[in-house]
Design a protein around this motif. Structure first.
Motif, PDB file in Angstrom:
ATOM      1  N   GLN A   1       0.837  -1.189   0.000  1.00  8.24           N
ATOM      2  CA  GLN A   1       0.000   0.000   0.000  1.00  8.24           C
ATOM      3  C   GLN A   1       0.878   1.247   0.000  1.00  8.24           C
ATOM      4  OE1 GLN A   1      -2.921   0.066   3.102  1.00  8.24           O
ATOM      5  NE2 GLN A   1      -3.624  -2.020   2.706  1.00  8.24           N
ATOM      6  N   PRO A   2       0.473   2.286  -0.733  1.00  5.39           N
ATOM      7  CA  PRO A   2       1.286   3.502  -0.746  1.00  5.39           C
ATOM      8  C   PRO A   2       1.249   4.215   0.597  1.00  5.39           C
ATOM      9  CG  PRO A   2      -0.771   3.838  -1.939  1.00  5.39           C
ATOM     10  CD  PRO A   2      -0.701   2.377  -1.606  1.00  5.39           C
ATOM     11  N   ALA A   3       2.309   4.927   0.909  1.00  2.00           N
ATOM     12  CA  ALA A   3       2.374   5.711   2.139  1.00  2.00           C
ATOM     13  C   ALA A   3       1.398   6.879   2.058  1.00  2.00           C
ATOM     14  CB  ALA A   3       3.796   6.226   2.339  1.00  2.00           C
ATOM     15  N   CYS A   4       1.065   7.440   3.206  1.00  2.00           N
ATOM     16  CA  CYS A   4       0.149   8.582   3.259  1.00  2.00           C
ATOM     17  C   CYS A   4       0.942   9.872   3.089  1.00  2.00           C
ATOM     18  CB  CYS A   4      -0.608   8.598   4.582  1.00  2.00           C
ATOM     19  SG  CYS A   4      -1.647  10.067   4.773  1.00  2.00           S
ATOM     20  N   ALA A   5       0.742  10.536   1.976  1.00  4.91           N
ATOM     21  CA  ALA A   5       1.491  11.755   1.690  1.00  4.91           C
ATOM     22  C   ALA A   5       1.073  12.901   2.602  1.00  4.91           C
ATOM     23  CB  ALA A   5       1.304  12.153   0.228  1.00  4.91           C
ATOM     24  N   ARG A   6      -0.160  12.904   3.065  1.00  3.31           N
ATOM     25  CA  ARG A   6      -0.600  13.998   3.935  1.00  3.31           C
ATOM     26  C   ARG A   6       0.045  13.883   5.316  1.00  3.31           C
ATOM     27  NH1 ARG A   6      -6.478  14.359   4.530  1.00  3.31           N
ATOM     28  NH2 ARG A   6      -5.951  16.383   5.457  1.00  3.31           N
ATOM     29  N   THR A   7       0.168  12.667   5.824  1.00  2.00           N
ATOM     30  CA  THR A   7       0.889  12.465   7.080  1.00  2.00           C
ATOM     31  C   THR A   7       2.360  12.835   6.908  1.00  2.00           C
ATOM     32  OG1 THR A   7      -0.609  10.666   7.675  1.00  2.00           O
ATOM     33  CG2 THR A   7       1.476  10.779   8.858  1.00  2.00           C
ATOM     34  N   ALA A   8       2.935  12.449   5.780  1.00  2.00           N
ATOM     35  CA  ALA A   8       4.339  12.783   5.515  1.00  2.00           C
ATOM     36  C   ALA A   8       4.531  14.288   5.371  1.00  2.00           C
ATOM     37  CB  ALA A   8       4.808  12.060   4.252  1.00  2.00           C
ATOM     38  N   ALA A   9       3.534  14.969   4.811  1.00  2.00           N
ATOM     39  CA  ALA A   9       3.624  16.428   4.686  1.00  2.00           C
ATOM     40  C   ALA A   9       3.654  17.087   6.059  1.00  2.00           C
ATOM     41  CB  ALA A   9       2.452  16.956   3.865  1.00  2.00           C
ATOM     42  N   LEU A  10       2.860  16.570   6.987  1.00  2.00           N
ATOM     43  CA  LEU A  10       2.872  17.117   8.343  1.00  2.00           C
ATOM     44  C   LEU A  10       4.220  16.862   9.013  1.00  2.00           C
ATOM     45  CD1 LEU A  10       1.583  18.460  10.755  1.00  2.00           C
ATOM     46  CD2 LEU A  10       0.408  16.301  11.284  1.00  2.00           C
ATOM     47  N   ALA A  11       4.777  15.683   8.800  1.00  2.00           N
ATOM     48  CA  ALA A  11       6.099  15.393   9.361  1.00  2.00           C
ATOM     49  C   ALA A  11       7.153  16.333   8.774  1.00  2.00           C
ATOM     50  CB  ALA A  11       6.468  13.939   9.097  1.00  2.00           C
ATOM     51  N   ALA A  12       7.069  16.592   7.466  1.00  2.00           N
ATOM     52  CA  ALA A  12       8.022  17.510   6.832  1.00  2.00           C
ATOM     53  C   ALA A  12       7.841  18.928   7.355  1.00  2.00           C
ATOM     54  CB  ALA A  12       7.849  17.472   5.317  1.00  2.00           C
ATOM     55  N   LEU A  13       6.597  19.326   7.578  1.00  2.00           N
ATOM     56  CA  LEU A  13       6.335  20.652   8.129  1.00  2.00           C
ATOM     57  C   LEU A  13       6.957  20.795   9.515  1.00  2.00           C
ATOM     58  CD1 LEU A  13       4.888  23.410   8.003  1.00  2.00           C
ATOM     59  CD2 LEU A  13       2.829  22.264   8.848  1.00  2.00           C
ATOM     60  N   SER A  14       7.004  19.716  10.270  1.00  2.00           N
ATOM     61  CA  SER A  14       7.556  19.741  11.624  1.00  2.00           C
ATOM     62  C   SER A  14       9.082  19.733  11.644  1.00  2.00           C
ATOM     63  CB  SER A  14       7.038  18.530  12.417  1.00  2.00           C
ATOM     64  OG  SER A  14       5.626  18.534  12.488  1.00  2.00           O
TER      65      SER A  14
ATOM     66  N   ILE B   1      17.115  19.593   5.217  1.00  2.00           N
ATOM     67  CA  ILE B   1      16.423  18.306   5.308  1.00  2.00           C
ATOM     68  C   ILE B   1      14.971  18.463   4.874  1.00  2.00           C
ATOM     69  CG2 ILE B   1      15.628  16.513   6.896  1.00  2.00           C
ATOM     70  CD1 ILE B   1      18.176  16.974   8.515  1.00  2.00           C
ATOM     71  N   LYS B   2      14.333  19.540   5.313  1.00  2.00           N
ATOM     72  CA  LYS B   2      12.941  19.787   4.918  1.00  2.00           C
ATOM     73  C   LYS B   2      12.823  19.871   3.399  1.00  2.00           C
ATOM     74  CE  LYS B   2      10.688  23.024   7.191  1.00  2.00           C
ATOM     75  NZ  LYS B   2       9.503  22.609   7.985  1.00  2.00           N
ATOM     76  N   ALA B   3      13.713  20.638   2.779  1.00  2.00           N
ATOM     77  CA  ALA B   3      13.642  20.824   1.329  1.00  2.00           C
ATOM     78  C   ALA B   3      13.830  19.500   0.597  1.00  2.00           C
ATOM     79  CB  ALA B   3      14.688  21.842   0.887  1.00  2.00           C
ATOM     80  N   ALA B   4      14.816  18.716   1.011  1.00  2.00           N
ATOM     81  CA  ALA B   4      15.065  17.432   0.354  1.00  2.00           C
ATOM     82  C   ALA B   4      13.905  16.465   0.574  1.00  2.00           C
ATOM     83  CB  ALA B   4      16.366  16.828   0.880  1.00  2.00           C
ATOM     84  N   THR B   5      13.345  16.471   1.773  1.00  2.00           N
ATOM     85  CA  THR B   5      12.227  15.582   2.094  1.00  2.00           C
ATOM     86  C   THR B   5      11.004  15.900   1.243  1.00  2.00           C
ATOM     87  OG1 THR B   5      13.006  15.319   4.375  1.00  2.00           O
ATOM     88  CG2 THR B   5      10.691  14.821   3.946  1.00  2.00           C
ATOM     89  N   VAL B   6      10.730  17.175   1.090  1.00  2.00           N
ATOM     90  CA  VAL B   6       9.549  17.588   0.333  1.00  2.00           C
ATOM     91  C   VAL B   6       9.686  17.207  -1.142  1.00  2.00           C
ATOM     92  CG1 VAL B   6       8.303  19.612  -0.495  1.00  2.00           C
ATOM     93  CG2 VAL B   6       8.900  19.426   1.913  1.00  2.00           C
ATOM     94  N   ARG B   7      10.845  17.426  -1.698  1.00  2.00           N
ATOM     95  CA  ARG B   7      11.033  17.076  -3.107  1.00  2.00           C
ATOM     96  C   ARG B   7      10.917  15.568  -3.312  1.00  2.00           C
ATOM     97  NH1 ARG B   7      16.051  20.221  -5.601  1.00  2.00           N
ATOM     98  NH2 ARG B   7      14.995  19.604  -7.536  1.00  2.00           N
TER      99      ARG B   7
END
Length: 291
Positions: free
Chosen positions: A14-27, A33-39
């Protein structure tokens, strides 16, 4: 509701949840690291390795947005205007632009995780914006390093995130006042800033401004699309609705000169452009602050 910290990784099929990952990146506090994670996250969504469940509601963690201890955040009136003729002045300007782009990453990520029950394309659009803002930040951080500076070396202000906080409970207001107001101001500011850099002989930085303006037109276009989508869904006329929201949330007053060509490409209609032309004729240009 679901907490990002307590979420269980999905099965491998199953694919990962991008919205949960977006919140983690926002934190994330570290800008690089944030920039690389988001891309990487946006690339995963495009490749089908992450999905954007529309009904998912997430608990807001404390401490948003993640950001480094520096730069020092001050009142915009405390920021000094510096001459572009000195390397220090150009470095301060590049730092101000990097700060804007770093905040823009956070703004786009916040839209992805915060607002549930939007069409799936809404989340993909704002992940694209976040990824492009991350690219802009990386370009500016690298250029700033060539001047012997790093992000955090100069003070900055918190105006962009402040509007994000004000509109946290209203996706319509967010679309009206962040991309269509604050980011659209960047369309107006980019050409004169680019000209100042070019005049000072900093052609490399001027070329970065070309990339940013090209992409920011698309970001504002996305904001215009979703603002009008939400207005249509609620039976609202976009023009008076925008005026009402700008007053309600105390948005900055629009001041020229305006980049009408870029704004037209970004989806502003002729009635909106005509109204801006009237403002342009009556108001002096606003100064560009560093930060």
């Amino acid at each position: 509701m679901m907490s990002a910290a307590s979420s269980v990784p999905p099965p491998q099929d199953q694919p990962a949840c991008a919205r949960t990952a977006a919140l983690a990146a926002l934190s994330e506090n570290d800008p690089a690291i944030k920039a690389a994670t988001v891309r990487a996250l946006y690339a995963a969504v495009l490749a089908g390795g992450a999905s954007c469940p529309t009904d998912l509601e997430l608990d807001e963690p404390a401490g948003l947005p993640g950001r480094p201890a520096r730069p020092e955040l001050v009142d915009p009136r405390q920021l000094k205007r510096r001459s572009m003729q000195s390397p220090e002045g150009r470095a301060a300007l590049l730092h101000a632009l990097a700060h804007i782009e770093f905040n823009a990453i956070n703004l786009a990520l916040d839209a992805v995780w915060r607002f549930a029950r939007m069409p799936a394309a809404f989340y993909t659009d704002w992940l694209k914006v976040a990824a492009e803002e991350a690219y802009h930040y990386s370009l500016l951080a690298a250029r700033l390093a060539e001047y012997g500076h790093a992000y955090g070396d100069f003070p900055a202000h918190d105006g962009l995130w402040d509007m994000c906080e004000r509109t946290r409970g209203d996706v319509l207001a967010r679309m009206a006042l962040v991309p269509r107001t604050l980011e659209a101001r960047g369309l107006d500011a980019s050409p004169p800033i680019r000209a100042r850099l070019q005049q000072a002989g900093d052609h490399a930085s001027a070329e970065i401004l070309d990339v940013i303006l090209r992409d920011e037109i698309g970001h504002v276009l996305i904001g215009n699309h979703w603002f009008r989508h939400l207005c249509a869904a609620s039976g609202l006329d976009p023009h008076p609705t925008y005026t009402r929201l700008a007053d309600q949330y105390h948005a900055p007053k629009l001041r020229g000169p305006f980049n009408f060509e870029a704004r037209r490409d970004a989806g502003f209609d002729e009635a909106e452009l005509a109204a801006l032309a009237g403002l342009d004729a009556r108001q002096p240009a606003a100064p560009v602050a560093n930060g």
